[in-house]
Design an enzyme around this catalytic site. Structure first.
Site, mmCIF file in Angstrom:
data_model
loop_
_atom_site.group_PDB
_atom_site.id
_atom_site.type_symbol
_atom_site.label_atom_id
_atom_site.label_comp_id
_atom_site.label_asym_id
_atom_site.label_seq_id
_atom_site.Cartn_x
_atom_site.Cartn_y
_atom_site.Cartn_z
ATOM 1 N N SER A 61 0.835 -1.203 0.000
ATOM 2 C CA SER A 61 0.000 0.000 0.000
ATOM 3 C C SER A 61 0.870 1.254 0.000
ATOM 4 O O SER A 61 2.011 1.234 0.454
ATOM 5 C CB SER A 61 -0.888 0.032 1.242
ATOM 6 O OG SER A 61 -1.679 -1.124 1.328
HETATM 7 N N1 SAH Z 1 0.305 -5.101 4.239
HETATM 8 C C1 SAH Z 1 0.908 -5.537 3.029
HETATM 9 C C2 SAH Z 1 -0.004 -5.288 1.851
HETATM 10 C C3 SAH Z 1 -0.069 -6.461 0.977
HETATM 11 S S1 SAH Z 1 -1.355 -6.455 -0.245
HETATM 12 C C4 SAH Z 1 2.275 -4.898 2.840
HETATM 13 O O1 SAH Z 1 2.665 -4.040 3.631
HETATM 14 O O2 SAH Z 1 2.944 -5.286 1.903
HETATM 15 C C5 SAH Z 1 -2.543 -7.549 0.448
HETATM 16 C C6 SAH Z 1 -2.056 -8.915 0.832
HETATM 17 O O3 SAH Z 1 -3.190 -9.672 1.241
HETATM 18 C C7 SAH Z 1 -1.398 -9.710 -0.287
HETATM 19 O O4 SAH Z 1 -0.132 -10.109 0.118
HETATM 20 C C8 SAH Z 1 -2.324 -10.902 -0.478
HETATM 21 O O5 SAH Z 1 -1.656 -12.085 -0.844
HETATM 22 C C9 SAH Z 1 -2.952 -11.021 0.888
HETATM 23 N N2 SAH Z 1 -4.222 -11.752 0.880
HETATM 24 C C10 SAH Z 1 -5.180 -11.761 -0.059
HETATM 25 N N3 SAH Z 1 -6.191 -12.568 0.288
HETATM 26 C C11 SAH Z 1 -5.869 -13.104 1.493
HETATM 27 C C12 SAH Z 1 -6.511 -14.019 2.360
HETATM 28 N N4 SAH Z 1 -7.680 -14.581 2.071
HETATM 29 N N5 SAH Z 1 -5.881 -14.334 3.515
HETATM 30 C C13 SAH Z 1 -4.672 -13.790 3.839
HETATM 31 N N6 SAH Z 1 -4.023 -12.914 3.041
HETATM 32 C C14 SAH Z 1 -4.609 -12.574 1.888
#
Ligand code: SAH
Length: 209
Positions: A61
């Protein structure tokens, strides 16, 4: 740690500061080396206020979004926080600065992302952060109850398992919706129901699975 990105990071903090009224959050952003969390070929953009690709079709993000969510999160040192969507681990590190690394539990859907985030967090001194591979809709019951939980991926609705794992009086923050999303900031009432406040329109990657 030698840190040639320090001045770029300070400029990033100055950029987001007008949207953040919590000095602890600004200190956290100042402390976490965002360039260590992005792919090596993106390092020079690490302190621009925008999302960046992190592999597996996912994105880290934008700094202002992490800052806004961290500001909404009403936690104190020692509070236990559940994060859904570890991604590269950056947001987890920011949360660790607020509550202490041993109080952060994060669930990631993608095994490779989870493994890399775990290693990276440990290398950078956030070794107390717990990362597990799984579907975040199920939360992480073993460490419940949590004082707060937040999602870094958009969910069509707040999953009941996660809401159940938050203590009464605790908080859940999540981008809710398909397509258009609202950042929902919910407090759990003693009877288990949620008092929801909308915090504006947002755009996150969608929950997988
Ligand atoms: N907080 C993270 C943002 C990552 S984007 C950072 O600082 O990089 C959102 C993340 O949610 C992705 O890595 C994706 O794989 C994860 N995600 C998506 N669906 C999910 C689920 N059902 N359970 C756990 N993680 C999930």
């Amino acid at each position: 740690m030698s840190d040639s990105y320090k001045s770029a990071r300070q400029r990033m903090v100055e950029t987001v500061a007008p949207r953040v009224d919590d000095d602890r959050v600004l200190e956290a952003l100042e402390a976490v080396p965002r360039h260590e969390f992005v792919p090596p070929d993106r390092r020079d953009s690490a302190y621009a206020d925008r999302p960046l690709p992190i592999g597996d079709g996912q994105t880290i993000s934008a700094p202002h979004m992490v800052a806004i969510m961290a500001t909404l999160l009403t936690v104190d040192p020692g509070d236990d926080v559940l994060e859904i969507g570890t991604g590269c681990g950056y947001h987890a590190a920011v949360t660790a600065e607020l509550v202490g690394d041993e109080h952060v539990y994060s669930v990631e859907y993608g095994p490779a992302l989870a493994r890399e985030a775990r290693d990276r967090l440990a290398e950078l001194g956030y070794d107390g952060v717990s990362v597990r591979v799984g579907d975040g809709r199920e939360g992480w019951p073993e460490h419940a109850p949590y004082d707060a939980a937040y999602f870094t991926c958009a969910t069509p609705e707040l999953p009941s398992a996660v809401v159940e794992q938050v203590r009464p009086g605790g908080q859940v923050i999540a981008p809710v919706g398909t397509g258009r999303q609202t950042l929902v900031d919910a407090t759990k009432r003693p009877d288990g129901s949620l008092e929801r406040t909308g915090r504006g329109g947002v755009r996150f990657v969608r929950l997988r699975g």
